[in-house]
Structure formats: structure tokens, C-alpha cells
Design an enzyme around this catalytic site. Structure first.
Site, PDB file in Angstrom:
ATOM      1  CD  GLU A 207       3.827   4.127  -3.371  1.00  0.00           C
ATOM      2  OE1 GLU A 207       3.240   4.632  -2.380  1.00  0.00           O
ATOM      3  OE2 GLU A 207       4.520   3.106  -3.291  1.00  0.00           O
ATOM      4  CB  CYS A 241       0.685  11.930  -1.539  1.00  0.00           C
ATOM      5  SG  CYS A 241       2.370  11.354  -1.256  1.00  0.00           S
TER       6      CYS A 241
END
Length: 453
Positions: A207, A241
Site C-alpha cells: 500500500e 496517502c
């Protein structure tokens, strides 16, 4: 450091983690840990990130407990063998897919949402029946310390363990043999993780991140767009993110959009965000210095205030940006928002597709054909239309990247299935054993085969 993976594997191989009752208890204990120690967690998040209490509760407590409660509700259903069709050539038989755990899972978490991004994948691995090694980030040291104190108190330490430390400890962990590695962070370390995993052919979930773009079409509701972008960008002081990384907008709309952003900042944080109880801080002096350097890549149109001793950078909008500067070539991961003028939606799409696939993409438009065009001609890990961040809040939408922004997706059922192998099983009966499939292969059998196969 002892070989953590081998120790846990012996426990896993004993069958200790497979019963649903064990998984259920561990998940319930994780919820108890968060609910009974909420004050400690929120204080640690405040220390590490200046995170407002409400924001910490939403993103690092309630988000996690919500995911786990969904896993508990569906634990039996998601781990039940699935009946699938059986081809006639195998009859009499039935076919099933049997979910089985992978073994020992390593979860390496980042510092920006240090509770959520450690416990959600760890909970998925536990719900799938695995033993788990948790590695919190040393950058969010206060939260790491709380987790290190509480995890052994609430969880079964024979099958769930937490290892604190920095690069040496993480390097040592990666030298061990796991059955799956789940890493959240940047692409540089992601490559290191993948290289280490390759030695044992260990599957990985990465990720990562990247520069998540925002497209604002001329048909968009500019005021609502600005509010939603401001929220998504300056949540956690931009250290998310999937935070909007830059905005692509027509030149004539640029200043009206920036004006609306200014109004949103005033509404959210007041005339001086530094004094706001709803605005966070940069995680470390190193990251503060990095962001200050990035700011030189454009002209400040909004904000730009900093206080080094408090790791404070105000919500900042930049224009006239240098496309070759780090501001536009590196993931920002902070409260700086470049606004880049484009001539058309086609130009915006070309700008995005000329760069690595982002983790998230946001398009604001009321014109359906514009939305459809952007969705069909761009690639991203996930998309929110007329909003930011919200796609990752749904447990029914797998969250993850594509290309350089990552591989693999989780949340909800996907977050359990990620740590399992769907073992194909064909079960044949013995009461009937037709001779058709056996030699000798006569002409009659051949004709039958050609009809049914």
C-alpha cells in the site's frame, strides 16, 4: 532477536489459530483494547501528530472498530467453503473453494495513521486464521509505545506479537520467512520489502502512495468542491496517502477556486489555523524540513505560515509551480496544495496519464459525460467522484493501489480474503463409477466425448 516467524509458525502449524472461536476472541479483544484505552491512544496521537481528539477517534479508533465489527458479523460466512459448479466430466462429484489461512503474516505500518494502518490489516489476517507479527512505525513513537504495552495485555501472545524498533529491527524481521507481508508506506521501502520477500517467494501487499490528482471541470460546484478538497487535503495536516496532491483546473477558474479554498480554511480552522484545535502538526523535524523545501517549488497564494519549533505548517496553496521541482515530482504528504492550470479536460487527462498511476484520483463535475470520460481514460487505485478520501471508507470497496502506487487491496471481506488461499477441492462419490472415462477408448466413447466435452 529470536526468529519471530519460526516461533509463530510452530504455533500456527499446531492448528491453534484456525478455530473460529479463537479468531472471534482475538477480534473482540482488539476492540476492547481500543475502547478501554481510547484516552491513551488519543493522547499518543496528539503527541505524535498533533492530531485533534475527534479526528483521532474517527480515523484511528472508530474506523478500526467498525472494520472489526464487520469481520465479526461475517466471520462464519466469510470462512465457509463456497460451492461452485462442477463440470459433467468429473461426475459424480461436487466442487468447493475452501478458505484457508496462509500461515504467518507480517504487517509493517506507517506513522501517519499508526493505529488504523496497523490494526486493520492485522485484524484481517487474524480473521483469516493466521498468526501475525505487527511492526508499528518508530516515527510515531508515542503510539508505538502504547501499542507495545497493550497488545500483549489483550492479545494471545503465542500467535500475535508486536515488535518495536527502527530500520535495524525491520531489516531483521524482513530477513525471516513469512507467508505474506503487508506493507504500507513509500515506494522506496516498498521495493526493499519486495526484494526481501522474493528470496522466499513470499506474496506481498504494498500500500504505497504517489501524487493523487484532482480534476475540477467547469461544470463542478466550485464551493462544494473547495470544501471537500480542503477537508481531504488538510485532514491530518495533509499526511494522508490519498490526500489530494495537486489540482488541475481551467485558468479562468483558478482564482475563484482558491478564494473558495480560503473561505473553507476560515470555516474549518478560523483565521489563524495555528490556534485551531482541529488542525494537526507535521510528524517530525525531518518531515517539516522536507516540506519547507518543497514549498520553494511554487508561489504561495494562500497560507505559507510555518513554526519550526512546533512543526506547524499552515494550510497552503501554491500557484505558478515549477513542473520539474520536487513539489511536482515527489509525493507531498503534507499541507501544500499546488493548483495547476490546464486548457481542457483532455489536457488534464493527458497530464495524469503521462505520470505513474496514482493511489487515488478525484474528479469534480456535474457533467456526467466528463465524469465518464475521466473514469474510462485514467487508471488509479481508487476514485471518488465529487469528493475526496471517501472511497476508502467503504468496507465493500477494496482499497489499494495499482502500478507504482501499490498492489493488492483490503478492507471488509477483501481484507480477510487477502490473507487466505481459496483451496479448490473436488469431492467425488464412489457409489457410481461409470466406465466411460476409462480405457479402452472405443469409437462409441469417442462420439460421446465429442458431444459432452
Amino acid at each position: 532477536m529470536t526468529n519471530v516467524a519460526d516461533t509463530l509458525r510452530s504455533v500456527y502449524n499446531s492448528g491453534h489459530t484456525r478455530p473460529l472461536a479463537w479468531r472471534k476472541h482475538q477480534l473482540e479483544q482488539m476492540i476492547r483494547m481500543l475502547e478501554e484505552n481510547e484516552t491513551d491512544f488519543l493522547a499518543a496521537l496528539k503527541t505524535d501528530l498533533g492530531k485533534p481528539g475527534v479526528e483521532g477517534f474517527i480515523t484511528d479508533i472508530a474506523f478500526v472498530t467498525g472494520e472489526i465489527k464487520l469481520m465479526l458479523k461475517n466471520l462464519k460466512k466469510w470462512n465457509k467453503p463456497q460451492r461452485v459448479p462442477t463440470p459433467i466430466v468429473t461426475m459424480p462429484a461436487k466442487s468447493v473453494l475452501m478458505p484457508e489461512p496462509l500461515g504467518v503474516v507480517l504487517v509493517i505500518a506507517p506513522w501517519n495513521y499508526p493505529v488504523q494502518l496497523l490494526l486493520v490489516p492485522a485484524a484481517g489476517a487474524i480473521a483469516a486464521g493466521n498468526a501475525v507479527v505487527m511492526k508499528p512505525s518508530e516515527v510515531s513513537a508515542a503510539t508505538s509505545a502504547v501499542l507495545a504495552r497493550l497488545v500483549p495485555r489483550y492479545m494471545d501472545t503465542t500467535a500475535v506479537t508486536l515488535v518495536e524498533g527502527g530500520v535495524p529491527e525491520t531489516t531483521a524481521l524482513l530477513a525471516e520467512h513469512y507467508d505474506h507481508i503487508f506493507y504500507t508506506g513509500n515506494g522506496t521501502v516498498g521495493r526493499i520489502v519486495m526484494t526481501a520477500a522474493a528470496k522466499n517467494l513470499t506474496p506481498v501487499t504494498l500500500e504505497l502512495g504517489g501524487k493523487s490528482p484532482v480534476i475540477i471541470d467547469s461544470s463542478a460546484n466550485l464551493k462544494v468542491s473547495a470544501r471537500r478538497i480542503a477537508w481531504g487535503k488538510w485532514l491530518n495536516a495533509g499526511q494522508t496517502c490519498v490526500a489530494p496532491d495537486y489540482v488541475l483546473i481551467e485558468e479562468r477558474l483558478r482564482q475563484p477556486f482558491i478564494d473558495e479554498l480560503g473561505k473553507a480554511v476560515d470555516e474549518f480552522y478560523g483565521s489563524n489555523p495555528h490556534t485551531s484545535d482541529s488542525y494537526g502538526r507535521i510528524v517530525s523535524p525531518r518531515h517539516f524540513d522536507r516540506l519547507q523545501r518543497l514549498m520553494s517549488g511554487g508561489t504561495v497564494a494562500l497560507g505559507g505560515d510555518t513554526k519550526e519549533d512546533e512543526r506547524y505548517i499552515s494550510p497552503t496553496v501554491l500557484v505558478d509551480v515549477d513542473m520539474d521541482s520536487p513539489l511536482m515530482t515527489e509525493e507531498i504528504f503534507g499541507p501544500l496544495l499546488p493548483v495547476v492550470p490546464v486548457g481542457s479536460i483532455d489536457d488534464a487527462i493527458s497530464f495524469i496519464t503521462a505520470r505513474p498511476h496514482p493511489l487515488a484520483l478525484y474528479v469534480f463535475a456535474e457533467n456526467k459525460s466528463v465524469i465518464d470520460t475521466v473514469l474510462s481514460r485514467t487508471t488509479a487505485g481508487g476514485v471518488t467522484v465529487n469528493g475526496t478520501l471517501m472511497h476508502l471508507t467503504s468496507p465493500h470497496l477494496p482499497f489499494g493501489g495499482v502500478g507504482e502506487s501499490g498492489m493488492g487491496g483490503y478492507h471488509g471481506k477483501s481484507g480477510v480474503r487477502l490473507f487466505q488461499h481459496l483451496k479448490p477441492v473436488l469431492k467425488r462419490g464412489t457409489k457410481i463409477d461409470p466406465s466411460l472415462a476409462y480405457p479402452p477408448y472405443t469409437e462409441k466413447k469417442a462420439k460421446i466425448f465429442r458431444k459432452v466435452l
